[in-house]
Write a protein that holds these residues in place. Sequence first.
Motif, short mmCIF file in Angstrom:
data_model
loop_
_atom_site.label_atom_id
_atom_site.label_comp_id
_atom_site.label_asym_id
_atom_site.label_seq_id
_atom_site.Cartn_x
_atom_site.Cartn_y
_atom_site.Cartn_z
N THR A 142 -10.80 -6.89 -1.13
CA THR A 142 -10.27 -7.39 -2.27
C THR A 142 -9.85 -6.00 -3.33
OG1 THR A 142 -9.82 -9.69 -2.24
CG2 THR A 142 -8.66 -8.31 -4.52
N PRO A 143 -10.72 -5.57 -3.90
CA PRO A 143 -10.03 -4.23 -4.62
C PRO A 143 -9.76 -3.49 -3.31
CG PRO A 143 -12.55 -5.41 -5.07
CD PRO A 143 -11.94 -5.51 -4.11
N VAL A 144 -10.52 -3.02 -2.32
CA VAL A 144 -10.00 -1.92 -1.44
C VAL A 144 -8.01 -2.33 -1.20
CG1 VAL A 144 -10.22 -1.18 1.10
CG2 VAL A 144 -12.23 -1.78 -0.30
N VAL B 144 -6.72 -3.80 -2.97
CA VAL B 144 -5.42 -3.69 -4.49
C VAL B 144 -5.49 -1.93 -4.27
CG1 VAL B 144 -6.01 -3.62 -6.38
CG2 VAL B 144 -6.37 -5.20 -5.26
N PHE B 145 -6.64 -1.13 -4.15
CA PHE B 145 -6.22 0.50 -4.38
C PHE B 145 -6.00 0.97 -3.41
CE2 PHE B 145 -8.16 4.80 -3.17
CZ PHE B 145 -7.39 5.28 -4.82
N ILE B 146 -4.82 0.71 -2.57
CA ILE B 146 -4.56 1.07 -1.48
C ILE B 146 -3.03 0.69 -0.87
CG2 ILE B 146 -4.08 0.81 1.11
CD1 ILE B 146 -6.31 0.60 1.91
N GLY B 147 -2.32 -0.68 -2.40
CA GLY B 147 -1.50 -1.19 -2.64
C GLY B 147 -0.87 -0.45 -3.68
N VAL B 148 -1.71 -0.33 -4.79
CA VAL B 148 -1.44 0.35 -5.94
C VAL B 148 -0.55 1.48 -6.15
CG1 VAL B 148 -2.34 0.91 -7.82
CG2 VAL B 148 -2.77 -1.12 -7.59
N ILE B 149 -1.40 2.58 -5.58
CA ILE B 149 -1.34 3.42 -4.74
C ILE B 149 0.20 4.08 -3.60
CG2 ILE B 149 -1.37 6.09 -3.28
CD1 ILE B 149 -4.43 5.12 -4.02
N GLY B 150 0.58 2.73 -2.53
CA GLY B 150 1.35 2.95 -1.39
C GLY B 150 2.68 2.24 -2.34
N ASN B 151 2.69 1.06 -3.00
CA ASN B 151 3.64 0.42 -4.07
C ASN B 151 4.31 1.62 -5.20
OD1 ASN B 151 4.70 -2.12 -2.92
ND2 ASN B 151 2.45 -2.00 -3.49
N SER B 152 3.43 2.37 -5.94
CA SER B 152 3.83 3.04 -7.12
C SER B 152 4.36 4.02 -6.06
CB SER B 152 2.64 4.24 -7.68
OG SER B 152 2.29 2.98 -8.13
N ILE B 153 3.47 4.90 -4.96
CA ILE B 153 5.15 5.80 -4.53
C ILE B 153 5.70 5.47 -3.92
CG2 ILE B 153 5.25 7.52 -1.98
CD1 ILE B 153 2.10 7.85 -2.12
#
Length: 409
Positions: A66-68, A70-79
Amino acid sequence: MTWVSFSSLTRVFSTPFIVLPEGMDLEALTTLYCTPVNETSPTPNITTPDELFLSSTRFYIQRILTPVAVFIGVIGNSITIAVLTQHGMKSSTNTYLTALAVSDLIYLICSFLLSLQHYSGIGDIKYYFYWKILPFVYWCIDASSGTSTWLTVSFTLERYIAVCHPLRGRILCTETRARKVIACVAIFNLLTTATTSFEWEICYKDRQSLKLTETELGQNVVYKAVYYWFTAFVFVYIPLALLCVFNTLLVGAVQNSQKQRNGLTQVKRNGISSRERQENKITMALVAVVLLFIICQIPTTIWLIVSIFYSPQEKSPGDNYKRGLGNIFNFLMCMNAATNFILYCAMSDKYRRTLILTFIPCISRHHRTFTISSLASFRSSMRNSVRPHTSQIVPDKSSNTLRQPSMRY
């Protein structure tokens, strides 16, 4: 917080001679080996396969995967939010996708906050603020999940109208209307899930640690039944059925468009192929987003249906397996919220170009300079190749000046 395994205690008692420290008897030694210790092992005090399954899903999914995600998703959705809000990307479809990225971002952050419950020491009283906001985190995660679901239905319906009814699409598929739909979807989901925050309250455990317990509202049988059926139909069954229907119609429309284009003559095909191909690419990218959503939602749908007919006793083997599967299905929803960015990059040329222009401007300026210089060189070479000879110059009868024949290049 885990317990020392029974096998460790057995090895101690199977030793032929045990030298006890002064003042310690056998009962004290037993207490010493059976007191909780702080570990990060995924298998605390495991005695049955169902307990091992539940503990393993909590450890590997909640603490590692889950942390992994979330990390990928936060960056991807911000982009994605940064790219889709650029001036050249404005459209009704991209307005929906921007709102979807914001909703997925909120969902991922709330999922990470919920996963912290499975870390040792989090129940300490010094983390009181975390437990205080946790009921509101449950509310936010339910609201954002429902918002993402209905936003997916909204842009699928919008795309169906644009592709299958293009005349109506010019009137209905506008940015202004998309913003109104997004606002209505967000308000509806916030209001319909608002009672979630009142289902939980903080409880002091042994006057030293904290945990959440259900309130009277959360334990009310009538409320739980009504809320369960409402959320099951409104946020799972109905949206999933609509997505399957409209997604099938969209795929059929794209296939018919390709057949019609293949049947045209070469001249007509060149005139419309560029526009239709771009529209088909956008449609297929949205279809891929919807398919990913359906794949990640189907296990949860099946789980909800099974829950209607099968409700095991708490902490029984069936309940442990059910909770473990719930952890896996929740992780699938996290992956769905985190991986839309990858689909956009893989299937949209315009998205990739805007991404490069936004975040790597040095490459885009170099590419633009190279293109301009290449075009200038090409035009210069064309002028030299088509420049007329002196014999080609003819007198203009209307005047005494010389006129060159007009040339198109």
